[in-house]
Design a protein around this motif. Structure first.
Motif, PDB file in Angstrom:
ATOM      1  N   ASN A   1     -13.120  15.396  61.570  1.00  0.00           N
ATOM      2  CA  ASN A   1     -13.888  15.083  60.365  1.00  0.00           C
ATOM      3  C   ASN A   1     -12.988  14.553  59.248  1.00  0.00           C
ATOM      4  OD1 ASN A   1     -16.256  15.772  61.553  1.00  0.00           O
ATOM      5  ND2 ASN A   1     -16.659  17.592  60.331  1.00  0.00           N
ATOM      6  N   ILE A   2     -11.762  15.095  59.161  1.00  0.00           N
ATOM      7  CA  ILE A   2     -10.814  14.593  58.159  1.00  0.00           C
ATOM      8  C   ILE A   2     -10.503  13.125  58.429  1.00  0.00           C
ATOM      9  CG2 ILE A   2      -8.431  14.767  57.325  1.00  0.00           C
ATOM     10  CD1 ILE A   2      -8.632  17.793  57.744  1.00  0.00           C
ATOM     11  N   TYR A   3     -10.307  12.790  59.696  1.00  0.00           N
ATOM     12  CA  TYR A   3     -10.029  11.392  60.042  1.00  0.00           C
ATOM     13  C   TYR A   3     -11.229  10.508  59.712  1.00  0.00           C
ATOM     14  CZ  TYR A   3      -9.127   7.181  62.701  1.00  0.00           C
ATOM     15  OH  TYR A   3      -8.960   5.866  63.062  1.00  0.00           O
ATOM     16  N   LYS A   4     -12.432  10.990  60.017  1.00  0.00           N
ATOM     17  CA  LYS A   4     -13.626  10.187  59.735  1.00  0.00           C
ATOM     18  C   LYS A   4     -13.813   9.960  58.238  1.00  0.00           C
ATOM     19  CE  LYS A   4     -16.996  12.356  61.717  1.00  0.00           C
ATOM     20  NZ  LYS A   4     -18.389  12.592  62.181  1.00  0.00           N
ATOM     21  N   GLU A   5     -13.500  10.974  57.431  1.00  0.00           N
ATOM     22  CA  GLU A   5     -13.712  10.864  55.988  1.00  0.00           C
ATOM     23  C   GLU A   5     -12.611  10.060  55.304  1.00  0.00           C
ATOM     24  OE1 GLU A   5     -16.453  12.000  54.250  1.00  0.00           O
ATOM     25  OE2 GLU A   5     -17.189  12.277  56.294  1.00  0.00           O
ATOM     26  N   THR A   6     -11.383  10.166  55.799  1.00  0.00           N
ATOM     27  CA  THR A   6     -10.260   9.475  55.148  1.00  0.00           C
ATOM     28  C   THR A   6      -9.946   8.127  55.784  1.00  0.00           C
ATOM     29  OG1 THR A   6      -8.609  10.545  56.563  1.00  0.00           O
ATOM     30  CG2 THR A   6      -9.224  11.689  54.530  1.00  0.00           C
ATOM     31  N   LYS A   7     -10.387   7.938  57.038  1.00  0.00           N
ATOM     32  CA  LYS A   7     -10.062   6.715  57.792  1.00  0.00           C
ATOM     33  C   LYS A   7      -8.545   6.491  57.851  1.00  0.00           C
ATOM     34  CE  LYS A   7     -14.386   5.343  58.354  1.00  0.00           C
ATOM     35  NZ  LYS A   7     -15.097   6.438  57.671  1.00  0.00           N
ATOM     36  N   SER A   8      -7.805   7.593  57.909  1.00  0.00           N
ATOM     37  CA  SER A   8      -6.345   7.486  57.846  1.00  0.00           C
ATOM     38  C   SER A   8      -5.684   8.477  58.796  1.00  0.00           C
ATOM     39  CB  SER A   8      -5.859   7.749  56.416  1.00  0.00           C
ATOM     40  OG  SER A   8      -4.463   7.905  56.368  1.00  0.00           O
TER      41      SER A   8
ATOM     42  N   ALA B   1     -17.304  21.673  55.537  1.00  0.00           N
ATOM     43  CA  ALA B   1     -16.799  21.614  54.164  1.00  0.00           C
ATOM     44  C   ALA B   1     -16.100  20.283  53.886  1.00  0.00           C
ATOM     45  CB  ALA B   1     -15.844  22.774  53.910  1.00  0.00           C
ATOM     46  N   ILE B   2     -15.448  19.718  54.898  1.00  0.00           N
ATOM     47  CA  ILE B   2     -14.789  18.422  54.719  1.00  0.00           C
ATOM     48  C   ILE B   2     -15.821  17.359  54.357  1.00  0.00           C
ATOM     49  CG2 ILE B   2     -13.480  16.597  55.879  1.00  0.00           C
ATOM     50  CD1 ILE B   2     -11.867  19.129  55.179  1.00  0.00           C
ATOM     51  N   ILE B   3     -16.969  17.396  55.013  1.00  0.00           N
ATOM     52  CA  ILE B   3     -18.029  16.436  54.711  1.00  0.00           C
ATOM     53  C   ILE B   3     -18.587  16.686  53.315  1.00  0.00           C
ATOM     54  CG2 ILE B   3     -20.318  15.618  55.410  1.00  0.00           C
ATOM     55  CD1 ILE B   3     -19.581  16.339  58.277  1.00  0.00           C
ATOM     56  N   SER B   4     -18.665  17.959  52.910  1.00  0.00           N
ATOM     57  CA  SER B   4     -19.230  18.297  51.596  1.00  0.00           C
ATOM     58  C   SER B   4     -18.348  17.830  50.448  1.00  0.00           C
ATOM     59  CB  SER B   4     -19.447  19.811  51.494  1.00  0.00           C
ATOM     60  OG  SER B   4     -18.219  20.503  51.331  1.00  0.00           O
TER      61      SER B   4
END
Length: 452
Positions: free
Chosen positions: A415-422, A182-185
């Motif tokens: 996945n949250i780290y990969k999507e936000t880079k933070s 869902a994070i990726i979506s």
């Protein structure tokens, strides 16, 4: 449409809706005059169904009823195959143990491989596979039929009222299967602010890793006083209640974040509803059962296997007169008791960070003196283990609430780290649900104790 986006900050919601409606009607009139629709009956049927499924008064109740039906079928249908798998694993274990005895393997080898590794995997497969094999295909049929966009339509206004984006309802629906996916979506949400809202709140939707815990605890304790036929219904109502708590928490947190850390005006968008279509029944069932269930099960086994070994090791390594497991539990116990839990439960959630699926197996292993998951022929034996360790209905309720609200699993955080880079936002995504889970269970416990 560009004009609408330019002035969205300066017009109220009713004006936006009126503009969009006029644009739609104009487009429809142009299409009616220039395009011939071959299957008018299908279009008319879709419009009639939409009048029901997207109704202002009936849309949300129908959504909850459908969700309840899916849960009921999942719960009622999973009991028998789960029992078959459990008996099969118990039968196979005897031969594996005899094989190790025949080659004169040391006791610790039998403990690590059979009591830790094998039984941990056996529990995950026998408890998780049957519900997933039923839940995912049914959910896939609803998706294939075209119902999920109607869910987004029904929830759109609610999400906009709390400062979020209507598309967040789609990412939330994806979270029922897997929060990590869902994070990726959330990439479908164009606004960075609203996408961050969806990322930070998606965890409050119970994923497939939490369903076994919620279903098991609800069946053992919340539905314990009812007849066999009524138990699945009571369990279903408890699960729907948990889902509602998760949705309400999502909305409240979204509202608070939109007024503090993520201030801004909700983006307006137009959701085009696809026509209803007859789902490809067998194709959907086979594809979803194999792809989703196998993928989730593989991940659970890969993580549960080392976790099973770890819990056996720390339960069988002694420092002085106590095992390492006992030291850890005693350290966590005072804080856990204030939450209506105990040290074993809290340790299970900590060790279960890589995957929610392994919380219950770790807990059961911890409760047993050898740190091994014993042969469990039915759910009654599991309940006896819990009660012997001081469980009450309050413990069960707080276990369900903590499981629903606590921090995301390791894969979701990655996945949250990969999507936000933070690192900052990843830490926020961990701390917000953790604080809420602690606050809710602490409050429930203190209120109940106050009236006892």
């Amino acid at each position: 449409m560009q004009l609408l986006e330019h002035f969205q900050d300066y017009v109220d919601e009713s004006t936006k809706d009126e503009i969009v409606q006029q644009i739609y009607l104009t487009s429809k009139n142009i299409c009616d005059a220039s395009i011939k629709i071959e299957d008018e009956n299908r279009l008319d049927q879709t419009q009639k169904l939409d009048a029901i499924f997207t109704s202002k008064w009936l849309g949300l109740p129908i959504m909850l009823i459908m969700l309840a039906v899916v849960f009921y079928i999942t719960i009622a249908g999973a009991n028998i195959p789960s029992s078959w798998l459990t008996n099969g694993f118990n039968y196979l274990e005897k031969y594996l143990s005899e094989g190790l005895t025949a080659i004169h393997a040391p006791n610790w080898v039998n403990g690590v491989l059979i009591l830790g590794l094998y039984r941990g995997i056996a529990w995950v497969v026998s408890v998780m596979l049957p519900p997933m094999a039923i839940f995912f295909p049914i959910f896939g049929l609803l998706e294939n039929y075209g119902y999920l966009p109607r869910v987004a339509f029904n929830l759109d206004r609610i999400f906009k009222k709390v400062g979020a984006h209507g598309k967040q309802s789609l990412t939330m629906a994806m979270g029922f299967g897997c929060n990590a996916a869902a994070i990726i979506s959330t990439r479908i949400i164009e606004s960075p602010r609203e996408r961050m809202l969806a990322i930070l709140t998606n965890n409050f939707v119970p994923c497939n890793g939490r369903w076994p815990t919620l279903i098991l605890i609800s069946t053992l304790f919340m539905a314990a006083g009812f007849t066999t036929g009524a138990k699945p219904l009571v369990t279903t109502l408890m699960l729907v209640g948990m889902v509602l708590i998760g949705i309400i928490t999502t909305l409240l947190v979204s509202f608070l974040l939109s007024k503090t850390m993520l201030k801004g005006v909700p983006t307006h968008y137009t959701l085009e509803l696809p026509p209803f279509r007859r789902p490809k029944f067998w194709d959907t069932i086979v594809r979803v059962s194999i792809e989703r269930s196998a993928s989730v099960l593989k991940r659970a086994i890969v993580i549960a296997a080392p976790a099973g070994v770890l819990i056996w090791v720390i339960a069988n390594i002694s420092i002085g007169d106590m095992s390492l497991l006992t030291y850890l539990v005693d350290f966590l116990n005072p804080f856990a008791k204030s939450l209506g839990l105990d040290g074993y439960i809290l340790l299970a959630f900590i060790l279960g960070l890589p995957a929610n699926e392994i919380v219950i197996p770790i807990l059961l292993m911890g409760y047993l003196s050898t740190g091994a998951l014993t042969e469990l022929d039915d759910l009654t034996q599991i309940k006896h283990i819990f009660i012997d360790h001081g469980w009450t209905w309050l413990t069960a309720l707080n276990m369900m609430l903590f499981s629903l609200l606590h921090y995301p699993c390791g894969t979701t955080l990655f996945n949250i780290y990969k999507e936000t880079k933070s690192v900052k936002w990843t830490l926020v995504a961990f701390l917000i649900p953790t604080a809420i889970a602690v606050g809710v269970t602490f409050t429930v416990t203190q209120v109940v104790h106050l009236f006892q």
